[in-house]
Design a protein around this motif. Structure first.
Motif, PDB file in Angstrom:
ATOM      1  N   GLN A  28      -1.603  46.372  -4.774  1.00 56.27           N
ATOM      2  CA  GLN A  28      -0.635  46.208  -5.853  1.00 56.27           C
ATOM      3  C   GLN A  28      -1.308  45.701  -7.125  1.00 56.27           C
ATOM      4  O   GLN A  28      -1.020  46.170  -8.233  1.00 56.27           O
ATOM      5  CB  GLN A  28       0.455  45.237  -5.394  1.00 56.27           C
ATOM      6  CG  GLN A  28       1.563  44.975  -6.401  1.00 56.27           C
ATOM      7  CD  GLN A  28       2.510  43.898  -5.902  1.00 56.27           C
ATOM      8  OE1 GLN A  28       2.160  42.726  -5.845  1.00 56.27           O
ATOM      9  NE2 GLN A  28       3.710  44.287  -5.510  1.00 56.27           N
ATOM     10  N   GLU A  29      -2.198  44.732  -6.981  1.00 53.10           N
ATOM     11  CA  GLU A  29      -2.812  44.088  -8.153  1.00 53.10           C
ATOM     12  C   GLU A  29      -4.047  44.828  -8.662  1.00 53.10           C
ATOM     13  O   GLU A  29      -4.466  44.632  -9.800  1.00 53.10           O
ATOM     14  CB  GLU A  29      -3.158  42.641  -7.812  1.00 53.10           C
ATOM     15  CG  GLU A  29      -1.916  41.810  -7.504  1.00 53.10           C
ATOM     16  CD  GLU A  29      -2.221  40.348  -7.271  1.00 53.10           C
ATOM     17  OE1 GLU A  29      -3.407  39.999  -7.073  1.00 53.10           O
ATOM     18  OE2 GLU A  29      -1.271  39.543  -7.285  1.00 53.10           O
ATOM     19  N   ALA A  51     -16.323  37.916  -8.828  1.00 52.22           N
ATOM     20  CA  ALA A  51     -15.309  38.842  -8.326  1.00 52.22           C
ATOM     21  C   ALA A  51     -14.015  38.644  -9.100  1.00 52.22           C
ATOM     22  O   ALA A  51     -13.790  37.598  -9.707  1.00 52.22           O
ATOM     23  CB  ALA A  51     -15.075  38.598  -6.846  1.00 52.22           C
ATOM     24  N   ASP A  52     -13.168  39.651  -9.059  1.00 53.43           N
ATOM     25  CA  ASP A  52     -11.830  39.531  -9.634  1.00 53.43           C
ATOM     26  C   ASP A  52     -10.863  38.900  -8.642  1.00 53.43           C
ATOM     27  O   ASP A  52      -9.828  38.357  -9.036  1.00 53.43           O
ATOM     28  CB  ASP A  52     -11.314  40.912 -10.043  1.00 53.43           C
ATOM     29  CG  ASP A  52     -12.263  41.597 -11.019  1.00 53.43           C
ATOM     30  OD1 ASP A  52     -12.487  41.042 -12.107  1.00 53.43           O
ATOM     31  OD2 ASP A  52     -12.782  42.674 -10.672  1.00 53.43           O
ATOM     32  N   GLY A 111       4.898  36.252  -1.426  1.00 54.82           N
ATOM     33  CA  GLY A 111       5.097  37.553  -0.833  1.00 54.82           C
ATOM     34  C   GLY A 111       4.960  38.646  -1.886  1.00 54.82           C
ATOM     35  O   GLY A 111       4.787  38.369  -3.078  1.00 54.82           O
ATOM     36  N   LEU A 112       5.064  39.899  -1.481  1.00 57.60           N
ATOM     37  CA  LEU A 112       4.915  41.006  -2.424  1.00 57.60           C
ATOM     38  C   LEU A 112       5.993  40.973  -3.487  1.00 57.60           C
ATOM     39  O   LEU A 112       5.744  41.237  -4.654  1.00 57.60           O
ATOM     40  CB  LEU A 112       4.952  42.336  -1.666  1.00 57.60           C
ATOM     41  CG  LEU A 112       3.697  42.668  -0.830  1.00 57.60           C
ATOM     42  CD1 LEU A 112       3.951  43.914   0.001  1.00 57.60           C
ATOM     43  CD2 LEU A 112       2.493  42.848  -1.723  1.00 57.60           C
ATOM     44  N   ALA A 113       7.212  40.607  -3.105  1.00 57.28           N
ATOM     45  CA  ALA A 113       8.290  40.545  -4.088  1.00 57.28           C
ATOM     46  C   ALA A 113       8.019  39.475  -5.122  1.00 57.28           C
ATOM     47  O   ALA A 113       8.259  39.651  -6.320  1.00 57.28           O
ATOM     48  CB  ALA A 113       9.620  40.277  -3.391  1.00 57.28           C
ATOM     49  N   ASP A 114       7.476  38.320  -4.683  1.00 58.61           N
ATOM     50  CA  ASP A 114       7.149  37.239  -5.607  1.00 58.61           C
ATOM     51  C   ASP A 114       6.068  37.665  -6.590  1.00 58.61           C
ATOM     52  O   ASP A 114       6.098  37.343  -7.774  1.00 58.61           O
ATOM     53  CB  ASP A 114       6.675  35.993  -4.843  1.00 58.61           C
ATOM     54  CG  ASP A 114       7.721  35.508  -3.858  1.00 58.61           C
ATOM     55  OD1 ASP A 114       8.869  35.358  -4.266  1.00 58.61           O
ATOM     56  OD2 ASP A 114       7.376  35.300  -2.682  1.00 58.61           O
ATOM     57  N   ALA A 115       5.068  38.396  -6.078  1.00 58.21           N
ATOM     58  CA  ALA A 115       3.945  38.784  -6.920  1.00 58.21           C
ATOM     59  C   ALA A 115       4.364  39.761  -8.003  1.00 58.21           C
ATOM     60  O   ALA A 115       3.800  39.781  -9.099  1.00 58.21           O
ATOM     61  CB  ALA A 115       2.848  39.398  -6.065  1.00 58.21           C
ATOM     62  N   SER A 116       5.359  40.594  -7.724  1.00 58.57           N
ATOM     63  CA  SER A 116       5.766  41.611  -8.692  1.00 58.57           C
ATOM     64  C   SER A 116       6.846  41.126  -9.645  1.00 58.57           C
ATOM     65  O   SER A 116       7.191  41.806 -10.605  1.00 58.57           O
ATOM     66  CB  SER A 116       6.274  42.851  -7.954  1.00 58.57           C
ATOM     67  OG  SER A 116       7.379  42.529  -7.122  1.00 58.57           O
ATOM     68  N   ALA A 117       7.388  39.923  -9.359  1.00 54.92           N
ATOM     69  CA  ALA A 117       8.469  39.403 -10.199  1.00 54.92           C
ATOM     70  C   ALA A 117       7.968  38.998 -11.556  1.00 54.92           C
ATOM     71  O   ALA A 117       6.827  38.631 -11.733  1.00 54.92           O
ATOM     72  CB  ALA A 117       9.120  38.213  -9.508  1.00 54.92           C
TER      73      ALA A 117
END
Length: 254
Positions: free
Chosen positions: A142-143, A25-26, A248-254
């Motif tokens: 998101q990913e 899996a990814d 969190g989502l903000a961390d993942a997109s940073a």
């Protein structure tokens, strides 16, 4: 996005380091509603530095001894009960900010840590429970991984109702955004969620593990906490083998 659900770790295809990426899996989402992944989510939300998981108790003790006593907590449970010599059992209501803030939790439980061990070589591993269900689903959206394995923990290698309920809860959000169920287990989990989404706590109490917890003591607070839907924004994410941190989502997109 293709979603497959596996009831227990033993059902998961081999995903060790020697297996080709095309056969893995990814992303993997590990679920143990009663109570490991609920406890992990709340511990990280409440400021724990990390949760390091172990299937083997001797390995846990050896690793914990390498950390200063003031910055570690040993979290151990077997059969729903706290292990002798451990600081905490497997209860989400016990991991309060006053107890866990800034500390690393060295954790081993009857079921959930086995599933985490099974998928530790997949490139993206997160844990989900009902309180952080939407946060996990939004991270996946998101990913955009192509193949997602949702892995339940069961009870000592057998099916558990509550893990399938949460798998269906996560998948319901994803399928509203175009994901597809890749196996019958995923389809059945979705049906289960449709049946119990208005009262998930009743499903947790009906489950055999819920009945087991009721039989060994008053776990009303745990049931309420484990059934609380979409209360947390934290996504426990494996940052190195066996080590989960809050992202969190903000961390993942940073």
């Amino acid at each position: 996005m293709q979603l497959s659900y596996f009831h227990v770790a033993a059902d998961v295809p081999d995903c060790g380091p020697d297996i080709k990426a095309a056969d893995k899996a990814d992303a993997a989402v590990v679920i143990d509603v009663l109570r490991a992944t609920t406890t992990i989510a709340w511990a990280l939300h409440n400021g724990a530095e990390a949760v390091q998981t172990f299937s083997d108790l001797d390995e846990l003790r050896s690793n914990a001894q390498q950390w200063p006593e003031t910055s570690r907590l040993m979290v151990g449970e077997r059969g729903g009960k706290t292990l002798d010599g451990f600081d905490l059992g497997n209860s989400p209501v016990a991991v309060t900010p006053e107890v866990v803030r800034g500390k690393r939790l060295f954790m081993s439980t009857t079921n959930g840590t086995r599933s985490l061990h099974k998928v530790r070589d997949i490139s993206r591993v997160v844990t989900a429970a009902l309180p952080n269900r939407r946060a996990v689903a939004e991270r996946l959206l998101q990913e955009k991984p192509e193949r997602v394995w949702i892995v339940g923990s069961g009870w000592e290698g057998t099916y558990s109702l509550e893990d399938s309920l949460a798998a269906g809860a996560v998948a319901a959000v994803l399928m509203d955004q175009g994901a597809v169920a890749a196996n019958d287990e995923m389809q059945s989990a979705l049906v289960l969620w449709e049946r119990w989404q208005s009262n998930p706590e009743a499903c947790l109490r009906l489950a055999t593990h819920g009945q087991r917890l009721i039989g060994i003591g008053n776990h009303d607070a745990d049931f309420r906490c484990c059934a609380g839907l979409d209360e947390l924004a934290v996504v426990p994410t494996q940052v190195e083998r066996g080590v989960l941190r809050a992202v969190g989502l903000a961390d993942a997109s940073a």
